[in-house]
Design a protein around this motif. Structure first.
Motif, mmCIF file in Angstrom:
data_model
loop_
_atom_site.group_PDB
_atom_site.id
_atom_site.type_symbol
_atom_site.label_atom_id
_atom_site.label_comp_id
_atom_site.label_asym_id
_atom_site.label_seq_id
_atom_site.Cartn_x
_atom_site.Cartn_y
_atom_site.Cartn_z
ATOM 1 N N GLU A 1 0.835 -1.208 0.000
ATOM 2 C CA GLU A 1 0.000 0.000 0.000
ATOM 3 C C GLU A 1 0.870 1.258 0.000
ATOM 4 O O GLU A 1 0.602 2.216 -0.739
ATOM 5 C CB GLU A 1 -0.912 0.007 1.229
ATOM 6 N N VAL A 2 1.907 1.260 0.802
ATOM 7 C CA VAL A 2 2.798 2.422 0.875
ATOM 8 C C VAL A 2 3.564 2.586 -0.435
ATOM 9 O O VAL A 2 3.739 3.698 -0.936
ATOM 10 C CB VAL A 2 3.780 2.273 2.052
ATOM 11 N N LEU A 3 3.995 1.490 -1.009
ATOM 12 C CA LEU A 3 4.748 1.561 -2.251
ATOM 13 C C LEU A 3 3.869 2.025 -3.411
ATOM 14 O O LEU A 3 4.327 2.751 -4.299
ATOM 15 C CB LEU A 3 5.357 0.186 -2.539
ATOM 16 N N VAL A 4 2.588 1.629 -3.395
ATOM 17 C CA VAL A 4 1.647 2.118 -4.404
ATOM 18 C C VAL A 4 1.400 3.614 -4.210
ATOM 19 O O VAL A 4 1.252 4.365 -5.179
ATOM 20 C CB VAL A 4 0.328 1.320 -4.348
ATOM 21 N N MET A 5 1.377 4.063 -2.945
ATOM 22 C CA MET A 5 1.241 5.501 -2.675
ATOM 23 C C MET A 5 2.399 6.271 -3.307
ATOM 24 O O MET A 5 2.201 7.354 -3.876
ATOM 25 C CB MET A 5 1.211 5.745 -1.162
ATOM 26 N N LEU A 6 3.591 5.707 -3.226
ATOM 27 C CA LEU A 6 4.739 6.343 -3.869
ATOM 28 C C LEU A 6 4.563 6.403 -5.379
ATOM 29 O O LEU A 6 4.878 7.417 -6.019
ATOM 30 C CB LEU A 6 6.020 5.587 -3.518
ATOM 31 N N ALA A 7 4.058 5.318 -5.947
ATOM 32 C CA ALA A 7 3.825 5.289 -7.392
ATOM 33 C C ALA A 7 2.836 6.375 -7.796
ATOM 34 O O ALA A 7 3.023 7.063 -8.810
ATOM 35 C CB ALA A 7 3.332 3.917 -7.814
#
Length: 327
Positions: A246-252
């Motif tokens: 979820e956090v990595l998708v937020m970065l994307a």
């Protein structure tokens, strides 16, 4: 080194520096094993004494007896140098390179960032156990600025645990996030140090809270777009972050598209692309899942605007692998 902030134990220094030395032979191995036992017993019974560690790369530093950085660097001379290579590459585009070091600990990474060409480094560290070391190791370096603060995140109450020369927050009984007098949001800290609001590099190493700090500052990251260098340590971050993807998708979604992955010694492993809706590429991180803290990764994440820096660093790492024979 004449320490103004922490008194050195010369005996502890001798135990540490002698135990750091590697050598062949049964006697040497037995002698080193004995010294390591002395070190561990000393830390447990006497306390985490200050020792002076000398290294060709970092120079002379004061460190806690429990911190294993000397043993690691003697065994793996290139340890930590990936951060310097990252700073060098970023500096080819941003000549006034500024970096923020969250979890600065004793100042070793701040020194590495300066070696990499950073014009200024803002060190954020709130642990009273390690602040005297940080001040001592950065004394006289006008490129390094120290703020004795923890960076807050969106979480519940936590207790601090100091171990092995580092500190982490554990969920449960303890002080509520934000309740510590020396804990503030990153945005509030930068209001007082506004020259770093346009920092080009954000380094985070908090033994488990890296993803939570990214999540809490995603709005600033989407605007400032610094390269993010953080520790991916599932054994600790799972205590705070339920869904790393979820956090990595937020970065994307904030525009970050490319990442380089390093092993715990700072050796390049591979690269991945971030995707806003799929877990594309992130399955490679399952390799770093473990039942202890023995396996983890360093990840350097680049905004789409800095894709050329990603390419430059990737090519640098590939050339280095070819030259050194590392695989």
């Amino acid at each position: 080194m004449k320490n103004k902030n922490v008194p050195e134990s010369r005996l502890a220094t001798w135990v540490y520096s002698t135990a750091c030395k590697h050598g062949d032979g049964a006697f040497r191995r037995l002698w080193r094993k004995l010294l390591l036992r002395v070190r561990n017993s000393w830390t447990r019974l006497v306390g985490d004494s200050c020792v002076v560690y000398r290294n060709d790369y970092l120079g002379e530093m004061v460190i806690p007896l429990s911190r294993p950085v000397g043993f690691i660097m003697e065994a793996f001379p290139y340890f930590g140098m990936n951060l310097e290579r990252l700073a060098v590459v970023i500096g080819t585009k941003y000549k006034d390179l500024r970096a923020i070091d969250i979890g600065a600990n004793i100042g070793d990474t701040a020194r590495i960032l300066v070696k990499g060409g950073c014009r200024n480094v803002l060190c954020l560290e709130g642990a009273c156990e390690y602040l005297p070391y940080l001040y001592e190791n950065c004394r006289g370096n006008d490129k390094i600025e120290i703020v004795p603060m923890f960076v807050s995140w969106h979480g519940g109450s936590s207790a601090t645990v100091a171990s092995g020369g580092t500190l982490r927050f554990e969920p449960g009984a303890g002080c509520a996030n934000g309740g510590l007098g020396n804990m503030k949001p990153l945005s509030e800290i930068l209001d007082r140090h506004n020259e770093f609001t346009a920092a080009h590099l954000l380094k985070i190493d908090t033994d488990g809270l890296d993803l939570e700090i990214i999540k809490a500052n995603i709005s600033w990251l989407s605007i400032g777009r610094p390269v993010i260098f953080f520790e991916y340590l599932p054994f600790y971050f799972k205590r705070h972050t339920k869904d790393a993807i979820e956090v990595l998708v937020m970065l994307a979604r904030a525009g970050y598209r490319l990442a380089l992955i390093y092993d715990k010694l700072g050796e390049y492993v591979t690269n991945i692309e971030l995707d806003e809706t799929e877990q594309k590429g992130w399955d490679v991180l399952s390799y770093f899942e473990a039942n202890d803290d023995s396996i983890y990764a360093d990840i350097a994440v680049f905004h789409a605007d800095d894709s050329t820096l990603f390419d430059d660093l990737r090519n640098t790492e590939l050339r280095r692998k070819a030259k050194t024979g590392l695989s």
